[in-house]
Design a protein around this motif. Structure first.
Motif, PDB file in Angstrom:
ATOM      1  N   ASP A 147       0.837  -1.204   0.000  1.00 37.72           N
ATOM      2  CA  ASP A 147       0.000   0.000   0.000  1.00 37.72           C
ATOM      3  C   ASP A 147       0.871   1.253   0.000  1.00 37.72           C
ATOM      4  OD1 ASP A 147      -2.232  -1.642   0.040  1.00 37.72           O
ATOM      5  OD2 ASP A 147      -2.691  -1.285   2.170  1.00 37.72           O
ATOM      6  N   GLY A 148       1.976   1.201   0.754  1.00 33.29           N
ATOM      7  CA  GLY A 148       2.909   2.327   0.770  1.00 33.29           C
ATOM      8  C   GLY A 148       3.545   2.563  -0.589  1.00 33.29           C
ATOM      9  N   TYR A 149       3.877   1.475  -1.285  1.00 25.18           N
ATOM     10  CA  TYR A 149       4.430   1.608  -2.639  1.00 25.18           C
ATOM     11  C   TYR A 149       3.401   2.209  -3.588  1.00 25.18           C
ATOM     12  CZ  TYR A 149       8.587  -1.256  -1.608  1.00 25.18           C
ATOM     13  OH  TYR A 149       9.775  -1.748  -1.121  1.00 25.18           O
ATOM     14  N   ASP A 150       2.135   1.819  -3.439  1.00 24.84           N
ATOM     15  CA  ASP A 150       1.070   2.409  -4.256  1.00 24.84           C
ATOM     16  C   ASP A 150       1.012   3.923  -4.040  1.00 24.84           C
ATOM     17  OD1 ASP A 150      -0.182   0.542  -5.925  1.00 24.84           O
ATOM     18  OD2 ASP A 150      -1.478  -0.193  -4.314  1.00 24.84           O
ATOM     19  N   GLU A 151       1.062   4.336  -2.769  1.00 29.86           N
ATOM     20  CA  GLU A 151       1.024   5.767  -2.451  1.00 29.86           C
ATOM     21  C   GLU A 151       2.254   6.481  -3.015  1.00 29.86           C
ATOM     22  OE1 GLU A 151       0.572   6.232   1.785  1.00 29.86           O
ATOM     23  OE2 GLU A 151      -1.190   4.926   1.815  1.00 29.86           O
ATOM     24  N   GLN A 152       3.408   5.850  -2.870  1.00 32.05           N
ATOM     25  CA  GLN A 152       4.639   6.454  -3.378  1.00 32.05           C
ATOM     26  C   GLN A 152       4.572   6.624  -4.893  1.00 32.05           C
ATOM     27  OE1 GLN A 152       8.162   4.254  -2.323  1.00 32.05           O
ATOM     28  NE2 GLN A 152       9.517   5.928  -2.846  1.00 32.05           N
ATOM     29  N   ARG A 153       4.052   5.620  -5.591  1.00 27.56           N
ATOM     30  CA  ARG A 153       3.936   5.709  -7.051  1.00 27.56           C
ATOM     31  C   ARG A 153       3.045   6.889  -7.433  1.00 27.56           C
ATOM     32  NH1 ARG A 153       1.608   0.645  -9.891  1.00 27.56           N
ATOM     33  NH2 ARG A 153      -0.146   1.277  -8.601  1.00 27.56           N
ATOM     34  N   THR A 154       1.930   7.050  -6.736  1.00 21.97           N
ATOM     35  CA  THR A 154       1.026   8.163  -7.015  1.00 21.97           C
ATOM     36  C   THR A 154       1.734   9.499  -6.806  1.00 21.97           C
ATOM     37  OG1 THR A 154      -0.885   6.826  -6.370  1.00 21.97           O
ATOM     38  CG2 THR A 154      -1.174   9.217  -6.362  1.00 21.97           C
ATOM     39  N   GLU A 155       2.551   9.582  -5.756  1.00 26.07           N
ATOM     40  CA  GLU A 155       3.268  10.822  -5.442  1.00 26.07           C
ATOM     41  C   GLU A 155       4.330  11.174  -6.475  1.00 26.07           C
ATOM     42  OE1 GLU A 155       4.946  10.486  -1.539  1.00 26.07           O
ATOM     43  OE2 GLU A 155       3.010  10.105  -0.615  1.00 26.07           O
ATOM     44  N   ILE A 156       5.023  10.163  -7.016  1.00 27.18           N
ATOM     45  CA  ILE A 156       6.180  10.477  -7.869  1.00 27.18           C
ATOM     46  C   ILE A 156       5.915  10.347  -9.364  1.00 27.18           C
ATOM     47  CG2 ILE A 156       7.821   9.857  -6.060  1.00 27.18           C
ATOM     48  CD1 ILE A 156       8.448   7.296  -7.657  1.00 27.18           C
ATOM     49  N   LEU A 172       6.387  -3.332  -5.803  1.00 31.05           N
ATOM     50  CA  LEU A 172       4.946  -3.466  -5.583  1.00 31.05           C
ATOM     51  C   LEU A 172       4.472  -4.873  -5.944  1.00 31.05           C
ATOM     52  CD1 LEU A 172       2.233  -2.198  -4.861  1.00 31.05           C
ATOM     53  CD2 LEU A 172       2.092  -1.351  -7.199  1.00 31.05           C
ATOM     54  N   ARG A 173       4.920  -5.386  -7.088  1.00 32.81           N
ATOM     55  CA  ARG A 173       4.526  -6.740  -7.487  1.00 32.81           C
ATOM     56  C   ARG A 173       5.020  -7.777  -6.472  1.00 32.81           C
ATOM     57  NH1 ARG A 173       5.408  -7.595 -13.939  1.00 32.81           N
ATOM     58  NH2 ARG A 173       4.250  -5.773 -14.669  1.00 32.81           N
ATOM     59  N   TYR A 174       6.262  -7.604  -6.022  1.00 32.38           N
ATOM     60  CA  TYR A 174       6.822  -8.526  -5.033  1.00 32.38           C
ATOM     61  C   TYR A 174       5.984  -8.524  -3.759  1.00 32.38           C
ATOM     62  CZ  TYR A 174       9.862 -10.449  -1.478  1.00 32.38           C
ATOM     63  OH  TYR A 174      10.351 -11.202  -0.439  1.00 32.38           O
ATOM     64  N   GLU A 175       5.716  -7.333  -3.237  1.00 31.25           N
ATOM     65  CA  GLU A 175       4.961  -7.233  -1.979  1.00 31.25           C
ATOM     66  C   GLU A 175       3.559  -7.800  -2.121  1.00 31.25           C
ATOM     67  OE1 GLU A 175       6.153  -6.606   0.941  1.00 31.25           O
ATOM     68  OE2 GLU A 175       8.128  -5.998   0.219  1.00 31.25           O
ATOM     69  N   ARG A 176       2.893  -7.545  -3.241  1.00 31.47           N
ATOM     70  CA  ARG A 176       1.542  -8.091  -3.437  1.00 31.47           C
ATOM     71  C   ARG A 176       1.584  -9.617  -3.549  1.00 31.47           C
ATOM     72  NH1 ARG A 176      -1.497  -4.370  -1.322  1.00 31.47           N
ATOM     73  NH2 ARG A 176      -1.686  -2.476  -2.541  1.00 31.47           N
ATOM     74  N   THR A 177       2.610 -10.158  -4.196  1.00 33.59           N
ATOM     75  CA  THR A 177       2.736 -11.609  -4.313  1.00 33.59           C
ATOM     76  C   THR A 177       2.953 -12.243  -2.946  1.00 33.59           C
ATOM     77  OG1 THR A 177       3.603 -11.458  -6.556  1.00 33.59           O
ATOM     78  CG2 THR A 177       4.101 -13.475  -5.344  1.00 33.59           C
TER      79      THR A 177
END
Length: 194
Positions: A147-156, A172-177
């Motif tokens: 979720d943090g990576y999702d937020e970071q992607r939106t920010e950058i 993100l893919r790694y963490e979701r897997t």
């Protein structure tokens, strides 16, 4: 996410001197490619970018730039008053060293060092409730990180370069897997308790 080992040392001549570059050397050179920085600023840059997938002691960020100055790969300017803060910049020789490293083959196997996975492997010695708690904690941890990576992607998005976004995508893919792995394991424990 797992770490992919970088060459631990590389000896090359540099104006009669030799230099040994390690993972931290390349991290410093790479970060300075984005612009001059103090050791503290390097620590901040790393914490919000590659620190997500490449762990190392931040104390190295205070020693390594000075070593790279001695090797001629980095230059420094020292503040005349106050705390005599040092600001580092990559030199042309440093850019060449970074480019040479980037061109080298990267064939090492990715290393996954996950304490939760290690504990699961030795789970035969744990109480059933401890295994369930381990799975729940790991599931929540990986979900929060994704979720943090999702937020970071939106920010950058729109500010970061293509390669930074690709590393974030892999994270993100790694963490979701891994999140899904622990979720499936929790479901398995509910269906078939130990």
């Amino acid at each position: 996410m797992g770490r992919c080992p970088l060459p631990t040392d590389q000896a090359e001549p540099l104006d009669g001197r030799s230099r040994k570059l390690n993972a931290t050397s390349y991290v410093v050179l790479g970060m300075l490619s984005y612009g001059p920085a103090t050791s503290y600023q390097l620590k901040q840059r790393i914490g919000s970018t590659i620190g997500n997938f490449w762990a190392f002691a931040h104390s190295q960020l205070y020693d390594e730039p000075a070593r790279l100055v001695t090797a001629g790969l980095v230059s420094q300017s020292i503040e005349t008053g106050g705390r005599r803060k040092r600001t580092y910049s990559i030199t042309e020789e440093g850019r060449r060293a970074l480019a040479e490293w980037l061109a080298e083959p990267t064939l090492e196997q990715t290393e996954v060092r996950d304490t939760g996975l290690l504990k699961l492997f030795f789970g035969f010695g744990a109480a059933p409730g401890d295994i369930r708690q381990l799975a729940k904690d790991r599931y929540e941890s990986h979900r929060a990180r994704a979720d943090g990576y999702d937020e970071q992607r939106t920010e950058i998005e729109g500010r970061a370069d293509r390669w930074q976004l690709k590393t974030l995508e892999l994270g993100l893919r790694y963490e979701r897997t891994v999140e899904q792995f622990w979720k499936d394991f929790l479901d398995e424990l509910d269906t078939n308790p130990p």
